[in-house]
Design a protein around this motif. Structure first.
Motif, PDB file in Angstrom:
ATOM      1  N   LYS A   6      58.215  41.903  38.245  1.00  0.00           N
ATOM      2  CA  LYS A   6      58.396  40.541  38.748  1.00  0.00           C
ATOM      3  C   LYS A   6      59.545  40.483  39.756  1.00  0.00           C
ATOM      4  O   LYS A   6      59.464  39.784  40.765  1.00  0.00           O
ATOM      5  CB  LYS A   6      58.668  39.587  37.581  1.00  0.00           C
ATOM      6  N   ALA A   7      60.615  41.244  39.481  1.00  0.00           N
ATOM      7  CA  ALA A   7      61.747  41.265  40.404  1.00  0.00           C
ATOM      8  C   ALA A   7      61.340  41.859  41.746  1.00  0.00           C
ATOM      9  O   ALA A   7      61.747  41.382  42.809  1.00  0.00           O
ATOM     10  CB  ALA A   7      62.905  42.054  39.802  1.00  0.00           C
ATOM     11  N   ALA A   8      60.517  42.914  41.700  1.00  0.00           N
ATOM     12  CA  ALA A   8      60.040  43.534  42.932  1.00  0.00           C
ATOM     13  C   ALA A   8      59.171  42.581  43.746  1.00  0.00           C
ATOM     14  O   ALA A   8      59.120  42.670  44.976  1.00  0.00           O
ATOM     15  CB  ALA A   8      59.251  44.805  42.596  1.00  0.00           C
ATOM     16  N   LEU A   9      58.535  41.632  43.036  1.00  0.00           N
ATOM     17  CA  LEU A   9      57.660  40.659  43.701  1.00  0.00           C
ATOM     18  C   LEU A   9      58.412  39.385  44.090  1.00  0.00           C
ATOM     19  O   LEU A   9      57.820  38.463  44.654  1.00  0.00           O
ATOM     20  CB  LEU A   9      56.478  40.307  42.785  1.00  0.00           C
ATOM     21  N   GLY A  10      59.709  39.335  43.759  1.00  0.00           N
ATOM     22  CA  GLY A  10      60.514  38.202  44.198  1.00  0.00           C
ATOM     23  C   GLY A  10      61.076  37.307  43.116  1.00  0.00           C
ATOM     24  O   GLY A  10      61.951  36.481  43.376  1.00  0.00           O
ATOM     25  N   ASP A  11      60.600  37.435  41.878  1.00  0.00           N
ATOM     26  CA  ASP A  11      61.102  36.607  40.781  1.00  0.00           C
ATOM     27  C   ASP A  11      62.107  37.437  39.970  1.00  0.00           C
ATOM     28  O   ASP A  11      61.733  38.260  39.146  1.00  0.00           O
ATOM     29  CB  ASP A  11      59.955  36.147  39.879  1.00  0.00           C
TER      30      ASP A  11
END
Length: 247
Positions: free
Chosen positions: A224-229
């Motif tokens: 999720k962090a890699a996708l922006g969240d």
């Protein structure tokens, strides 16, 4: 006195009364191996223990920064530095005795813009050996050695200091420094004869398989962090670094 200071060692610290003395002692031992002045700047970050008191008693300067971002904490130390050369080391870690001398030698050669240092754990077990091998492979492939950062203060100023990130600031900063050095025809280097003695306190506290477990347990948060969240990932960083006060 300040005119003789050539090297400033920046030590970020969040409630590190158990470790600050041994870190400073390792820097002081390395300082005896060079002929220039070396200052130690402990940046107390939200400290509620005796970190500042112990650091002052060991001859370090103490400044404060209350942010929850390690890059900002390190940059506060760099701004306060009086030395031409900047080195950084986390408070629970130590440096080997010829670290400062090797850094100065590499910078004085004119071939290096700055660099990092190899990591070696203060104790070993099978999972820590695996962790070590992963770190060595990653550093070897990327050339982005971290741990102990070193460069002239003017270099840190030119790249805007440590990258303004709550996590992964070390890799981002190494990339920025390497790119800046490339423009000047200089390399991003790594110490060859000295290394960072990496603390195992989190492993002592939570088990030697800690980071392997975290990778599997928090795979969704990382994706999720890699996708922006970054919400869940930032909570994990707070737990492991910004709020951690283990053994």
């Amino acid at each position: 006195m300040s005119d003789n200071i050539k090297v400033s060692v920046i030590v970020p610290a969040h409630n590190e009364e158990k470790y600050v003395e041994r870190c400073i002692d390792s820097v002081n031992r390395a300082a005896t191996r060079v002929k220039c002045g070396v200052e130690i700047i402990v940046v107390c970050n939200r400290c509620t223990d005796r970190t500042a008191e112990l650091a002052l008693a060991r001859g370090a300067r103490v400044v404060t920064d209350e942010s929850r971002c390690i890059a900002t904490v390190r940059n506060t130390g760099i701004k306060a530095a009086r030395g031409k050369v900047i080195m950084t080391i986390d408070c629970d870690n130590r440096m080997t005795e010829d670290t400062i001398r090797e850094v100065l030698g590499m910078l004085n050669s004119g071939r290096y813009i700055g660099g990092g240092a190899p990591l070696r754990f203060e104790r070993y077990s099978f999972p820590l050996w695996l962790n070590d091998m992963m770190c060595r492979a990653g550093f070897k492939l990327t050339g982005l050695y971290c741990g102990i950062f070193w460069a002239e203060k003017s270099t840190f100023e030119a790249i805007g200091g440590f990258a303004d990130k709550k996590a992964g600031e070390d890799i981002a900063t190494a990339k920025n420094m390497r790119a800046y050095g490339k423009k000047l025809g200089k390399r991003y280097g790594c110490l060859r004869r000295n290394h960072l003695i990496n603390s195992t306190r989190k492993y002592d506290d939570m088990g030697d398989w800690l980071y392997f477990k975290l990778i599997f347990k928090n795979a969704v948060a990382m994706i999720k962090a890699a996708l922006g969240d970054r919400t869940d990932y930032d909570k994990l960083m707070d737990e492991l670094f910004y709020d951690y006060n283990g053994k």
